[in-house]
Each structure stands twice: as structure tokens, then as C-alpha cells.
Write a protein that holds these residues in place. Structure first.
Motif, PDB file in Angstrom:
ATOM      1  N   LEU A 104       0.836  -1.190   0.000  1.00 53.07           N
ATOM      2  CA  LEU A 104       0.000   0.000   0.000  1.00 53.07           C
ATOM      3  C   LEU A 104       0.879   1.251   0.000  1.00 53.07           C
ATOM      4  O   LEU A 104       1.916   1.292   0.666  1.00 53.07           O
ATOM      5  N   PHE A 105       0.429   2.288  -0.714  1.00 50.20           N
ATOM      6  CA  PHE A 105       1.223   3.493  -0.891  1.00 50.20           C
ATOM      7  C   PHE A 105       0.417   4.699  -0.439  1.00 50.20           C
ATOM      8  O   PHE A 105      -0.643   5.005  -0.997  1.00 50.20           O
ATOM      9  N   CYS A 106       0.916   5.385   0.594  1.00 48.84           N
ATOM     10  CA  CYS A 106       0.253   6.559   1.162  1.00 48.84           C
ATOM     11  C   CYS A 106       1.158   7.770   0.979  1.00 48.84           C
ATOM     12  O   CYS A 106       2.341   7.728   1.325  1.00 48.84           O
ATOM     13  N   VAL A 107       0.592   8.864   0.458  1.00 46.34           N
ATOM     14  CA  VAL A 107       1.361  10.077   0.193  1.00 46.34           C
ATOM     15  C   VAL A 107       0.791  11.237   1.002  1.00 46.34           C
ATOM     16  O   VAL A 107      -0.397  11.562   0.894  1.00 46.34           O
ATOM     17  N   ASP A 108       1.647  11.843   1.821  1.00 51.13           N
ATOM     18  CA  ASP A 108       1.316  13.115   2.466  1.00 51.13           C
ATOM     19  C   ASP A 108       1.728  14.209   1.491  1.00 51.13           C
ATOM     20  O   ASP A 108       2.918  14.502   1.334  1.00 51.13           O
ATOM     21  N   ALA A 109       0.745  14.813   0.839  1.00 51.39           N
ATOM     22  CA  ALA A 109       1.010  15.758  -0.253  1.00 51.39           C
ATOM     23  C   ALA A 109       0.838  17.212   0.173  1.00 51.39           C
ATOM     24  O   ALA A 109       0.680  18.089  -0.674  1.00 51.39           O
ATOM     25  N   ILE A 110       0.893  17.485   1.480  1.00 51.83           N
ATOM     26  CA  ILE A 110       0.601  18.834   1.958  1.00 51.83           C
ATOM     27  C   ILE A 110       1.600  19.864   1.448  1.00 51.83           C
ATOM     28  O   ILE A 110       1.249  21.039   1.278  1.00 51.83           O
ATOM     29  N   GLN A 111       2.851  19.441   1.169  1.00 49.10           N
ATOM     30  CA  GLN A 111       3.845  20.388   0.673  1.00 49.10           C
ATOM     31  C   GLN A 111       3.929  20.403  -0.852  1.00 49.10           C
ATOM     32  O   GLN A 111       4.811  21.055  -1.422  1.00 49.10           O
ATOM     33  N   SER A 112       2.986  19.731  -1.514  1.00 46.43           N
ATOM     34  CA  SER A 112       2.939  19.708  -2.981  1.00 46.43           C
ATOM     35  C   SER A 112       1.733  20.431  -3.559  1.00 46.43           C
ATOM     36  O   SER A 112       1.868  21.276  -4.444  1.00 46.43           O
ATOM     37  N   LEU A 113       0.549  20.068  -3.065  1.00 57.29           N
ATOM     38  CA  LEU A 113      -0.675  20.500  -3.718  1.00 57.29           C
ATOM     39  C   LEU A 113      -0.823  22.019  -3.652  1.00 57.29           C
ATOM     40  O   LEU A 113      -0.767  22.615  -2.584  1.00 57.29           O
ATOM     41  N   GLY A 114      -1.020  22.611  -4.808  1.00 58.04           N
ATOM     42  CA  GLY A 114      -1.085  24.059  -4.928  1.00 58.04           C
ATOM     43  C   GLY A 114       0.226  24.666  -5.367  1.00 58.04           C
ATOM     44  O   GLY A 114       0.289  25.868  -5.658  1.00 58.04           O
ATOM     45  N   ALA A 115       1.280  23.841  -5.435  1.00 55.65           N
ATOM     46  CA  ALA A 115       2.596  24.350  -5.814  1.00 55.65           C
ATOM     47  C   ALA A 115       3.231  23.526  -6.929  1.00 55.65           C
ATOM     48  O   ALA A 115       3.797  24.087  -7.871  1.00 55.65           O
ATOM     49  N   LEU A 116       3.132  22.210  -6.837  1.00 50.75           N
ATOM     50  CA  LEU A 116       3.820  21.321  -7.762  1.00 50.75           C
ATOM     51  C   LEU A 116       2.813  20.422  -8.489  1.00 50.75           C
ATOM     52  O   LEU A 116       1.739  20.148  -7.972  1.00 50.75           O
ATOM     53  N   PRO A 117       3.182  19.950  -9.680  1.00 48.94           N
ATOM     54  CA  PRO A 117       2.306  18.995 -10.380  1.00 48.94           C
ATOM     55  C   PRO A 117       2.131  17.729  -9.555  1.00 48.94           C
ATOM     56  O   PRO A 117       3.052  17.280  -8.868  1.00 48.94           O
ATOM     57  N   PHE A 118       0.925  17.162  -9.615  1.00 49.83           N
ATOM     58  CA  PHE A 118       0.637  15.941  -8.880  1.00 49.83           C
ATOM     59  C   PHE A 118      -0.377  15.144  -9.673  1.00 49.83           C
ATOM     60  O   PHE A 118      -1.403  15.685 -10.094  1.00 49.83           O
ATOM     61  N   ASP A 119      -0.105  13.860  -9.864  1.00 48.54           N
ATOM     62  CA  ASP A 119      -1.049  12.993 -10.579  1.00 48.54           C
ATOM     63  C   ASP A 119      -1.168  11.671  -9.843  1.00 48.54           C
ATOM     64  O   ASP A 119      -0.239  10.860  -9.831  1.00 48.54           O
ATOM     65  N   VAL A 120      -2.303  11.474  -9.211  1.00 46.84           N
ATOM     66  CA  VAL A 120      -2.496  10.305  -8.365  1.00 46.84           C
ATOM     67  C   VAL A 120      -2.536   9.022  -9.187  1.00 46.84           C
ATOM     68  O   VAL A 120      -2.169   7.945  -8.687  1.00 46.84           O
ATOM     69  N   THR A 121      -2.927   9.127 -10.445  1.00 47.02           N
ATOM     70  CA  THR A 121      -2.949   7.938 -11.303  1.00 47.02           C
ATOM     71  C   THR A 121      -1.533   7.525 -11.676  1.00 47.02           C
ATOM     72  O   THR A 121      -1.171   6.344 -11.616  1.00 47.02           O
TER      73      THR A 121
END
Length: 373
Positions: free
Chosen positions: A176-193
């Protein structure tokens, strides 16, 4: 045409370089909250159906922000820690199961997993201060590892990890893969797929420029309905709003993890902030932020006494630049800068500067010029 400068009328007495902690709101968000307050004062909940549309829009915006195909997988939480706790205490653990984290995680992404030691779960903390941190993490993904939980960007050093590479490694091992993306979203590209994350959590008060008290929890299709529920209430049922029926079943979508009344004020504010980011364009936001980080790095490198802690040689970069001064203790220098109006943080063994896409270059110059040579 959108006037970006007008959206951020910050006090000229400060230079705000602390978006990795708590971001200022844009003007449009303050306006949305003011309007919402007036509705509450003068009309009470008369316009509640409209508020529900705003909440639904927020789910769509969050799905768009992470590249999720549907809002079916989006739950709203109070904060990152709550979202991580839903995951940690929703999984069925066996003694000897392992959770892999890094040695640079913010306490939110460490304490919740350490709390599982009461069930015999072992925490594996990986040193990522190495030339290839992803390889170091992957090396520890043994058959005993049930879950990898990692921050997309490390809050102290600004290290950005290759989530696609880590996600592929987890998928190959059925981890299982869990990502804490609090320092990414709104600043860096992110694609959960692309990164194949099973879980994504992120609070809205940093790079998304929203308020504290509302956060994203994403759950992939394979885990969406598999977590044990630990909170119950009127909101997490499938037939929500039917108060006469005595039988119930959990919602089939991610709202099953939202037990009670929503933070409507937070939803109004965060929706407005994310709406601004989407109107500008996430690619444009990222490009403008990277230009500012390049400028900031060049200016800091002019000071021979400065040692940049953030690894700027990697192709993946964040909105965080952490440094130390060879002749002044970092905490003392951070306090000195704060007193001069430079809002920054002491993190990762040094001083953390974290501007955003709108930060004027002359404000960056002003902050650097206040550092003693």
C-alpha cells in the motif's frame, strides 16, 4: 483580466516566505468568507442548498488538483493527521507488519504510525539523506512491509521524491502506498494515477492558500470500501438526509469517512483559494514558483557564508529552500530575520524560505539583503 497583485495586498512591513507553514489568503478568499458570514448573519441557513453546491465544487477542484478521475474517491477531513488516522486505524494489522517512513517526516506522518506499535506493527525509518533516496526507500520494501507512507516534499529540507518511481515499486510488491502531499498540492504537479497512490492526504492551509480545518483524503478504488470505520454519524450513510428511516448502510463513496456536519466555512474558503489557482493554471503557478526559487538560490549563493541545505542538484524541486549561515546560529538568525519582517521558519537544521508563485522578486531580494555578510 485577473490581477494577481491585487489578490495579495500584504502588509508592506513584512516579506512573507512561510507558505510551507501557513499561507496568507488571497483577497478572493477573504471576500468569499465575508459573503458567507453575511449570509449567516442575515439569512441563517436559508441558502444551505447553495452551500452544498460549493462543497461539491470543492470536491471537484480537489479531484482536479490531484488528477483523480472522480469525486467518488474524495473525502473531506479536518486536517492531515485525521486523514492519516482514518487510514492507520482502518487497516487490519497483524503483529510483525511493517510500515516504512523516512527519517525526515513531519510528526503527523510519523506519530500516527508509531502509535500502531501497540498492535505489534514495526516502523522502519529510512535514511533519505543519500544521493538516491528513492532507491534507499525501495530497498526496504520487503515482504513484511504492509504500507509505505511518505511525504511528497520533506517539510524541513524541501527534498522532492519521485512518487511515480516509488508508486511503481509499491505496485510491483503489492504494498500500500500513502502520500502526504501537503507540501505539494497548490505548488507542484501531482497525478495520483501516475504515482499509483492508494491514499493521498493534504491540509489546505499551505500551498493551497486556504484556512486550517479542512483537508483532502483520497482513497483509491481498491481501498475505498476496505477500511474499518471508527467514526459514525448521520453524514456517513448512503441515504443521507432521510431522517425517518431506522436502518442504514455506510456510503459507497469516500463520504463514508465523514461522520458528521461539514466544515462549511472552511469549504467556502478553500474552494475560493483553489479556484484562483485553477483559474491561473497549475502549470503557470508551478512555472512562476520555480522562477522564484531559482532567483532565490542565485541570490543566496552570492553570500559566501551561506550553506544551502536543500539539495538543489536534483531535477525535482519544491517551493522550499533551507540554508544555514556559517557564522550565525540558525535559530538566532531566523529570529533576527523575523524581527526585520521576514516571515520564515527554523526547520531542517536551518532557515527555511518558502515563497509562493506570486511573491515579488524584490521581496526575495529584500530578504536576502537582510542576511549579514
Amino acid at each position: 483580466m485577473l490581477n494577481i497583485k491585487d489578490q495579495f495586498p500584504q502588509d508592506p512591513a513584512i516579506t512573507y516566505l512561510n507558505h510551507a507553514a501557513v499561507s496568507p489568503w488571497p483577497r478572493c478568499t477573504a471576500d468569499a468568507v465575508t459573503q458567507f458570514s453575511k449570509e449567516n448573519v442575515f439569512r441563517g441557513a436559508t441558502d444551505y442548498p447553495g452551500w452544498l453546491k460549493t462543497e461539491a465544487n470543492l470536491r471537484q477542484q480537489l479531484a482536479r488538483l490531484i488528477g483523480a478521475p472522480s469525486t467518488h474517491n474524495i473525502a473531506l477531513q479536518k486536517n492531515t493527521s485525521e486523514g492519516l488516522s482514518v487510514i492507520a486505524y482502518g487497516l487490519e494489522w497483524q503483529a510483525g507488519d511493517q510500515v516504512v517512513i523516512s527519517d525526515q517526516e513531519f510528526p503527523s506522518n510519523r506519530i500516527v504510525w508509531e502509535s500502531l506499535q501497540q498492535f505489534g506493527v514495526e516502523i522502519v525509518e529510512v535514511d533519505i539523506s543519500v544521493p538516491d533516496p528513492e532507491a534507499s526507500i525501495i530497498k526496504h520494501l520487503t515482504p513484511k512491509v504492509r504500507l509505505l507512507s511518505i511525504s511528497s516534499v520533506q517539510y524541513g529540507t524541501g527534498l522532492v521524491l519521485d512518487l511515480d518511481r516509488l508508486g511503481q515499486a509499491c505496485a510491483t510488491r503489492d504494498t500500500l502506498f500513502c502520500v502526504d502531499a501537503i507540501q505539494s498540492l497548490g505548488a507542484l504537479p501531482f497525478d495520483v494515477t501516475d504515482c499509483k497512490a492508494d491514499f493521498v492526504v493534504a491540509d489546505g492551509h499551505k500551498w493551497m492558500m486556504g484556512p486550517e480545518g479542512v483537508a483532502l483524503l483520497y482513497l483509491s478504488d481498491r481501498v475505498l470500501n476496505s477500511l474499518k470505520l471508527n467514526q459514525y454519524g448521520w453524514h456517513m450513510v448512503q441515504d443521507r438526509g432521510n431522517y425517518d428511516v431506522k436502518t442504514w448502510q455506510s456510503a459507497i463513496d469516500a463520504t463514508r469517512y465523514e461522520c458528521g456536519s461539514p466544515n462549511m466555512l472552511g469549504a467556502v474558503a478553500l474552494s475560493s483559494s483553489i479556484g484562483l489557482l485553477l483559474d491561473i493554471g497549475l502549470d503557470q503557478v508551478h512555472s512562476e514558483l520555480m522562477a522564484r526559487m531559482d532567483h532565490l538560490e542565485r541570490r543566496l549563493q552570492e553570500i559566501t557564508a551561506i550553506d544551502i541545505i536543500t539539495d538543489t542538484s536534483r531535477s525535482l524541486r519544491s517551493g522550499i529552500l533551507t540554508f544555514r549561515h556559517s557564522q550565525i546560529e540558525s535559530l538566532a538568525l531566523q529570529k533576527q530575520l523575523q524581527s526585520a519582517g521576514v516571515i520564515c521558519a527554523y526547520r531542517g537544521g536551518g532557515i527555511r524560505f518558502s515563497p509562493h508563485f506570486y511573491t515579488p522578486l524584490d521581496q526575495l531580494d529584500k530578504a536576502v539583503d537582510l542576511i549579514p555578510r
